[in-house]
Scaffold this active site. Structure first.
Site, PDB file in Angstrom:
ATOM      1  N   GLU A 144       0.811  -1.227   0.000  1.00  0.00           N
ATOM      2  CA  GLU A 144       0.000   0.000   0.000  1.00  0.00           C
ATOM      3  C   GLU A 144       0.839   1.269   0.000  1.00  0.00           C
ATOM      4  O   GLU A 144       0.827   2.045   0.967  1.00  0.00           O
ATOM      5  CB  GLU A 144      -0.953   0.019   1.196  1.00  0.00           C
ATOM      6  CG  GLU A 144      -2.051  -0.999   1.101  1.00  0.00           C
ATOM      7  CD  GLU A 144      -3.016  -0.949   2.297  1.00  0.00           C
ATOM      8  OE1 GLU A 144      -2.686  -0.322   3.310  1.00  0.00           O
ATOM      9  OE2 GLU A 144      -4.081  -1.549   2.189  1.00  0.00           O
ATOM     10  N   GLU A 315      -6.805  -7.591  -0.607  1.00  0.00           N
ATOM     11  CA  GLU A 315      -7.302  -7.698   0.774  1.00  0.00           C
ATOM     12  C   GLU A 315      -8.780  -7.340   0.773  1.00  0.00           C
ATOM     13  O   GLU A 315      -9.161  -6.252   0.333  1.00  0.00           O
ATOM     14  CB  GLU A 315      -6.551  -6.734   1.704  1.00  0.00           C
ATOM     15  CG  GLU A 315      -5.056  -6.988   1.757  1.00  0.00           C
ATOM     16  CD  GLU A 315      -4.320  -6.004   2.671  1.00  0.00           C
ATOM     17  OE1 GLU A 315      -4.972  -5.278   3.442  1.00  0.00           O
ATOM     18  OE2 GLU A 315      -3.080  -5.963   2.597  1.00  0.00           O
TER      19      GLU A 315
END
Ligand code: GAL
Length: 629
Positions: A144, A315
């Site tokens: 991320e 995710e």
């Protein structure tokens, strides 16, 4: 490409004799992918040069032998403390000039050369050891980028690198001074090493300086990622992936994506609704346990483009998260609905985060598919159901949509540098445009400003810094603005003034921003909010304000809109344009959404109650799949 399910797993969190039990249960649940390793640096290299890779090799073996395909993450989002001791100035620095601390993650500055080399070094060590491992079927770079506001850093390293970047981009300080307009307030430079970062100035810095710094900061992310992909490609043919975040726009994802094979993103619908979306209290209460009905779809469509048509959810929220202001549990059915929505938009894989809830540290309150005591958590049953459904459901190919929304990261930075009105946020404008189209039952593609427009019947281009070249010759229906084409690439006012669309004959002569309590009334009963532009020119007037000013002007299919339409007004405007373009629309009930693939129509009920529409009944948090054949 077969669609599949998976999970994120942290073997380093559990005793080794647990790995095989977990792996067997993952397989029995119907999972085929498992992502590991992305935060494990302190166990892979506890001190400099002391590589401990055997445990990871054993974990990969156990998972692989059980039948799982492994995605291996490079662990660079969590440099251990010894790396910081070696490079005490590697921390990113915030706008107030404070170094960010050790003790969570992402504590590095993208411009720090020493850390950049550490990142390449650990990547090389892992690539050499696991690049040919048959069970390692994909790689994830870092974790991320940009999350926790980590793209922009005001460090000394960033300052020096920014000066070099400016020298390369502008070649001379004269050119830079001209481009930014530094004659204003005697801000001219005569050496590149005089240029500072645009923080801690007495009043606002020059927006052109800010935008240049934001472009630079984005380029640093691209460079950092490329530093890893170059090495990985020397050792593996497996696809390279990064897991992007929701509503993180601080770096150009199209640029990072160009160096990767697959885009993925981390989808936390309930966390996002609570922590990063505008919305009335009623909206947030209604979707409390389901998430916003357009947030996931928007990112699916965006990352499909970033991934050049190959994308995953790396995710997926399985239950309550820990990081939003409030963390309610999903309605039963949502863990299934979210996965199916991703597949409907073309995802190849959906991985849930995480396998088993950790009983320790920051995320001990974050649900997994298993509880901390290894008993099943509620989402596990739903995941099993999706796995069964996937096995019986034929492939669903994505198809090009008839409607495209142009989304651009540079414009996000431009309007952050120069909002001109407190509520002008680029993501919000693009998202509300997307939502209005989806309320009409439309499926969209989100595309980059340089993308071809051929094949689209309706193109939406709100809030773009510059008018894309492709729109200049576009012959279909387009809705351009507000604010599109109002600046040069250097964030100055172009002369002639915008939007500068060749055949449109319309100029924005004045703009105003307005507080949320004020509306601009339109002659058709609709309203603009946040923003209004006065338009001049010979283009036809499509719609006026109540007091007679042009609200939309057009020449042939090219339409320019002078304001930010309120939600229902936006629906009405798009309905008119779509109808003229020959695209069928329908006014969907609140919370019901539809997405067409090549072969199937997917209906999603984001409401907390049953809904009946066109003779179809969908239970709360349920979906319906129709064969289009
Ligand atoms: C993501 C992150 C994961 C985990 C998760 C919790 O942003 O990539 O490592 O922190 O959030 O929701």
């Amino acid at each position: 490409m077969k669609r599949a399910l998976g999970v994120c797993y942290y073997p380093e969190h559990w005793p080794e004799d647990r790995w095989a039990i977990d792996a067997a249960q993952m397989v029995e649940t119907g999972l085929t992918w498992v992502r590991i390793g992305e935060f494990a640096w302190s166990r892979l290299e506890p001190s400099e040069g002391d590589f401990q890779l055997d445990w990871l090799a054993r974990a990969i073996d156990v998972l692989g032998a059980a039948g799982l395909q492994v995605i291996l993450g490079t662990p660079t989002a969590t440099p251990p403390h010894w790396v910081l001791e070696k490079h005490p100035d590697m921390l990113a620095v915030d706008a107030e000039g404070r170094a960010r601390g050790f003790g969570s993650r992402r504590h590095y500055c993208f411009s720090h050369e020493g850390f950049y080399q550490e990142s390449r070094r650990i990547t090389r060590i892992l690539a050499e050891r696991f690049g040919k491992n048959p069970y390692v079927v994909a790689w994830q770079t870092d974790n991320e980028y940009g999350c926790h506001e980590t793209t922009v850093s005001y460090s000394n390293a960033a300052r020096t690198a920014f000066q070099d970047w400016c020298a390369q981009r502008y070649q001379s300080t004269d050119a830079l001074n001209r481009a930014w307009g530094n004659i204003f307030w005697s801000m001219e430079y005569d050496r590149f090493d005089q240029i500072g970062l645009p923080n801690l100035t007495v009043t606002e810095p020059n927006p052109a300086h800010v935008l240049a710094f934001r472009r630079f900061s984005s380029d640093q992310v691209v460079r950092f990622n490329r530093g890893q992909t170059e090495i990985l490609r020397q050792h593996t043919n497996a696809p390279l992936i990064h897991n992007y975040m929701g509503r993180v726009t601080d770096f150009d994802h199209y640029d990072v994506g160009a160096d990767l094979d697959i885009a993925s993103w981390d989808s936390y619908p309930i966390g996002f609704l609570s922590d990063r979306l505008e919305g009335t209290p009623e909206h947030k209460a209604h979707y409390l346990r389901q998430g916003d009905p357009d947030m996931q779809a928007f990112h699916h469509d965006l990352y499909r483009t970033v991934g050049k048509n190959r994308w995953w959810v790396m995710e997926q929220q399985p239950g309550p998260v820990n990081w939003a202001p409030y963390n309610p549990a999903p309605l039963p059915g949502m863990a299934r609905l979210w996965a199916w929505e991703a597949f409907a938009h073309g995802a190849e894989a959906v991985l849930y985060f995480r396998w088993r809830q950790a009983p320790f540290a920051q995320e001990q309150m974050h649900a997994g598919l298993l509880r901390p005591d290894a008993e099943s958590a509620p989402a596990l049953t739903e995941v099993r159901q999706v796995a069964t459904e996937l096995a019986t459901m034929p492939e669903v190919g994505t198809t090009k949509a008839r409607v495209a929304l142009i989304f651009d990261y540079v414009s996000c930075w431009a309007w952050e540098a120069q909002p001109q009105g407190a509520d002008f946020d680029m993501f919000r404008l693009a998202f509300e445009t997307y939502r209005a189209a989806r309320r009409l039952g439309l499926s969209l593609d989100i595309i980059a400003p340089h993308a071809y427009l051929r094949g689209y019947d309706l193109v939406l281009a709100p809030g773009l810094l510059e008018t894309p070249e492709t729109l200049q010759n576009f012959k279909g229906m387009a809705l351009i603005g507000p604010r599109t084409g109002s600046k040069t690439a250097e964030l100055c006012i172009p002369l002639p003034m915008g939007p500068n669309i060749k055949d449109l004959n319309c100029t924005v002569s004045r703009v105003e921003s307005i507080p949320p309590t004020t509306r601009i009334a339109l002659e058709n009963g609709g309203t603009f909010l946040h923003w209004f532009e006065e338009l001049d020119g010979t283009a036809d007037i499509t719609l006026r304000t109540k007091d007679g000013k042009p609200a939309i002007m057009h020449t042939d299919g090219l339409h320019y809109i002078a304001g930010w339409p309120e939600a229902d007004t936006y629906v009405e405007i798009l309905e008119g344009l779509a109808t003229t373009a020959g695209i069928p629309t329908q006014r969907l009930p609140d919370g019901l959404r539809v997405r067409d693939s090549e072969t199937h129509r997917f209906w999603f009920n984001y409401n907390p109650s049953e809904i009946t529409y066109q003779g179809k009944t969908l239970k709360a948090a349920d979906l319906l799949i129709e064969d289009l054949a």
